[in-house]
Design a protein around this motif. Structure first.
Motif, PDB file in Angstrom:
ATOM      1  N   GLU A  39      -0.669 -10.760 -25.752  1.00  0.00           N
ATOM      2  CA  GLU A  39      -0.172 -12.132 -25.239  1.00  0.00           C
ATOM      3  C   GLU A  39       0.519 -12.897 -26.339  1.00  0.00           C
ATOM      4  O   GLU A  39       1.638 -13.427 -26.181  1.00  0.00           O
ATOM      5  CB  GLU A  39      -1.083 -12.491 -24.345  1.00  0.00           C
ATOM      6  CG  GLU A  39      -1.438 -11.969 -23.218  1.00  0.00           C
ATOM      7  CD  GLU A  39      -2.659 -12.608 -22.295  1.00  0.00           C
ATOM      8  OE1 GLU A  39      -3.237 -13.496 -22.976  1.00  0.00           O
ATOM      9  OE2 GLU A  39      -3.072 -12.202 -21.274  1.00  0.00           O
ATOM     10  N   LYS A  40      -0.336 -12.951 -27.304  1.00  0.00           N
ATOM     11  CA  LYS A  40       0.143 -13.711 -28.418  1.00  0.00           C
ATOM     12  C   LYS A  40       1.484 -13.267 -29.158  1.00  0.00           C
ATOM     13  O   LYS A  40       2.465 -14.074 -29.525  1.00  0.00           O
ATOM     14  CB  LYS A  40      -0.881 -13.935 -29.534  1.00  0.00           C
ATOM     15  CG  LYS A  40      -1.985 -14.848 -29.117  1.00  0.00           C
ATOM     16  CD  LYS A  40      -1.920 -15.773 -28.436  1.00  0.00           C
ATOM     17  CE  LYS A  40      -3.049 -16.671 -27.810  1.00  0.00           C
ATOM     18  NZ  LYS A  40      -2.766 -17.999 -27.253  1.00  0.00           N
ATOM     19  N   ASP A  83     -12.205 -10.792 -32.699  1.00  0.00           N
ATOM     20  CA  ASP A  83     -13.135 -10.717 -31.419  1.00  0.00           C
ATOM     21  C   ASP A  83     -13.283  -9.378 -31.052  1.00  0.00           C
ATOM     22  O   ASP A  83     -12.620  -9.099 -29.702  1.00  0.00           O
ATOM     23  CB  ASP A  83     -12.477 -11.769 -30.487  1.00  0.00           C
ATOM     24  CG  ASP A  83     -13.424 -12.003 -29.503  1.00  0.00           C
ATOM     25  OD1 ASP A  83     -14.604 -11.525 -29.422  1.00  0.00           O
ATOM     26  OD2 ASP A  83     -13.350 -12.453 -28.283  1.00  0.00           O
ATOM     27  N   SER A  84     -13.748  -8.428 -31.540  1.00  0.00           N
ATOM     28  CA  SER A  84     -14.048  -7.002 -31.031  1.00  0.00           C
ATOM     29  C   SER A  84     -12.492  -6.626 -30.568  1.00  0.00           C
ATOM     30  O   SER A  84     -12.479  -5.816 -29.515  1.00  0.00           O
ATOM     31  CB  SER A  84     -15.001  -7.122 -29.750  1.00  0.00           C
ATOM     32  OG  SER A  84     -16.083  -7.574 -29.946  1.00  0.00           O
ATOM     33  N   ILE A  85     -11.655  -6.833 -31.224  1.00  0.00           N
ATOM     34  CA  ILE A  85     -10.161  -6.187 -31.126  1.00  0.00           C
ATOM     35  C   ILE A  85      -9.775  -6.576 -29.679  1.00  0.00           C
ATOM     36  O   ILE A  85      -9.851  -5.534 -28.729  1.00  0.00           O
ATOM     37  CB  ILE A  85     -10.112  -4.770 -31.401  1.00  0.00           C
ATOM     38  CG1 ILE A  85     -10.617  -4.465 -32.644  1.00  0.00           C
ATOM     39  CG2 ILE A  85      -8.625  -4.455 -31.385  1.00  0.00           C
ATOM     40  CD1 ILE A  85     -10.616  -3.139 -33.247  1.00  0.00           C
ATOM     41  N   ASP A  86      -9.708  -7.987 -29.507  1.00  0.00           N
ATOM     42  CA  ASP A  86      -9.223  -8.154 -28.082  1.00  0.00           C
ATOM     43  C   ASP A  86      -7.483  -8.172 -27.842  1.00  0.00           C
ATOM     44  O   ASP A  86      -6.865  -8.721 -28.144  1.00  0.00           O
ATOM     45  CB  ASP A  86      -9.454  -9.971 -27.986  1.00  0.00           C
ATOM     46  CG  ASP A  86      -9.105 -10.424 -26.539  1.00  0.00           C
ATOM     47  OD1 ASP A  86      -8.478  -9.638 -25.832  1.00  0.00           O
ATOM     48  OD2 ASP A  86      -9.316 -11.517 -26.139  1.00  0.00           O
ATOM     49  N   THR A  87      -7.467  -6.811 -27.543  1.00  0.00           N
ATOM     50  CA  THR A  87      -6.036  -6.208 -27.373  1.00  0.00           C
ATOM     51  C   THR A  87      -5.021  -7.161 -26.432  1.00  0.00           C
ATOM     52  O   THR A  87      -4.020  -7.589 -26.681  1.00  0.00           O
ATOM     53  CB  THR A  87      -5.935  -4.934 -27.002  1.00  0.00           C
ATOM     54  OG1 THR A  87      -6.925  -4.048 -27.873  1.00  0.00           O
ATOM     55  CG2 THR A  87      -4.671  -4.267 -26.876  1.00  0.00           C
ATOM     56  N   ARG A  88      -5.858  -7.403 -25.329  1.00  0.00           N
ATOM     57  CA  ARG A  88      -5.012  -8.298 -24.313  1.00  0.00           C
ATOM     58  C   ARG A  88      -4.387  -9.518 -24.858  1.00  0.00           C
ATOM     59  O   ARG A  88      -3.202  -9.658 -24.706  1.00  0.00           O
ATOM     60  CB  ARG A  88      -5.709  -8.564 -23.030  1.00  0.00           C
ATOM     61  CG  ARG A  88      -5.079  -9.048 -22.162  1.00  0.00           C
ATOM     62  CD  ARG A  88      -6.001  -9.566 -20.862  1.00  0.00           C
ATOM     63  NE  ARG A  88      -5.293 -10.100 -19.666  1.00  0.00           N
ATOM     64  CZ  ARG A  88      -4.752  -9.191 -18.682  1.00  0.00           C
ATOM     65  NH1 ARG A  88      -4.922  -8.131 -18.404  1.00  0.00           N
ATOM     66  NH2 ARG A  88      -4.208  -9.931 -17.807  1.00  0.00           N
ATOM     67  N   THR A  89      -5.320 -10.168 -25.708  1.00  0.00           N
ATOM     68  CA  THR A  89      -4.878 -11.421 -26.189  1.00  0.00           C
ATOM     69  C   THR A  89      -3.788 -11.151 -27.227  1.00  0.00           C
ATOM     70  O   THR A  89      -2.767 -11.978 -27.306  1.00  0.00           O
ATOM     71  CB  THR A  89      -5.990 -12.312 -26.716  1.00  0.00           C
ATOM     72  OG1 THR A  89      -7.120 -12.490 -25.831  1.00  0.00           O
ATOM     73  CG2 THR A  89      -5.716 -13.412 -27.386  1.00  0.00           C
TER      74      THR A  89
END
Length: 290
Positions: free
Chosen positions: A70-71, A61-67
């Motif tokens: 968190e994971k 997903d467009s490199i969702d770094t924050r997620t």
């Protein structure tokens, strides 16, 4: 930046801990190395695989770094919780699962990449770890004896070995509940952490001293007020700036702007005046007695 560094350290430390546990409990040449998963381990692996899928989706997903962060942080928390449950029991084979160790996302994080590399290979870690483990176990036994005998100097030397000597060699010892954890860490990282720890300790001491000075100043001011008569208490220091007129007892009748003191305010001032009168009389009596 600070959050990223904290994330890198937390995840890296987790994998270093996993490596230490595998060295101690993973026995590939015995039946202990091939234990059957129990319900707890099966549930844990389900959680790991679910998180892996969520991380994969976040990267897509467009490199969702924050997620992703968190994971991975959640994964580390789950792993640490399990480790705390199972310390001393040789059921850590699931931690060697290649799917967990070889995720590309981990390889892109330097500290994690270093921590997850070299398990089971012939490298420096394989060579030196038996000696470091023996040293850590010896130190642990010495500490226990020193605690029982209350030999403070020996305990201090054990701490110095952990905090000063071994970090210079790129070795971190962590005193955990059941045993000492041994980790090979970049020397520069350990030196930087040591400096940060010293700075934090210096700041803690400075803040403690500042609070002590503030308490002393407050106490001195309080003691000084004991010698101020009730007739002068509202005419001294900052109190004098609040009012413009006082009655014969020294109780304010008008505020600084010339407005008359309200009845409610008058009652409060009278109560303060009476309290000061009692304290002043008591202080005067004690002074006369001495």
């Amino acid at each position: 930046m600070e959050r990223a560094l904290s994330f890198e350290k937390t995840t890296g430390e987790f994998f270093l801990l996993v490596k230490d546990l595998l060295r101690r409990y993973y026995k590939p040449d015995s039946s202990q190395g091939y234990q059957k998963y129990q319900a707890r381990e099966l549930k844990l692996m389900d959680e790991f695989f679910k998180l892996k899928e969520e991380i994969h989706n976040a990267l897509c997903d467009s490199i969702d770094t924050r997620t992703v962060m968190e994971k991975i942080t959640k994964l580390v928390a789950i792993g640490n919780a399990y480790i705390n449950e199972k310390v001393g029991i040789s059921k850590f084979i699931f931690l060697k699962n290649e799917k967990l160790q070889s995720w590309p996302i981990f390889k892109s994080i330097p500290m994690i990449s270093d921590a997850t590399s070299g398990i089971g290979s012939s490298n420096l870690e394989t060579t030196v770890m038996p000696y470091l483990t023996a040293l850590a176990e010896f130190r642990e036994r010495v500490r226990e004896i020193a605690k029982d005998q209350k030999v403070i100097k020996i305990l201090e030397e054990c701490d110095r070995l952990r905090d000063e000597v071994l970090p210079e060699l790129g070795v971190r010892l962590e005193d955990r509940t059941m045993q000492t954890c041994v980790k090979l860490v970049d020397r520069e990282t350990l030196m930087r952490e040591a400096e940060q720890k010293k700075a934090a300790e210096a700041q803690r001491i400075a803040e403690k001293e500042q609070k002590a000075r503030e308490r002393a100043e407050k106490e001195a001011a309080k003691n000084a007020l004991k010698n101020v008569s009730p007739q002068e208490m509202f005419k001294t220091g900052d109190e004098a700036k609040k009012y413009s007129n006082w009655d014969g007892q020294g109780i304010p009748t008008h505020m600084a702007d010339g407005q008359e003191v309200s009845k409610g305010m008058r009652k409060k001032l009278e109560k303060l005046w009476e309290t000061r009168r009692k304290d002043f009389d008591k202080a005067q009596s004690n002074g006369a007695a001495s």
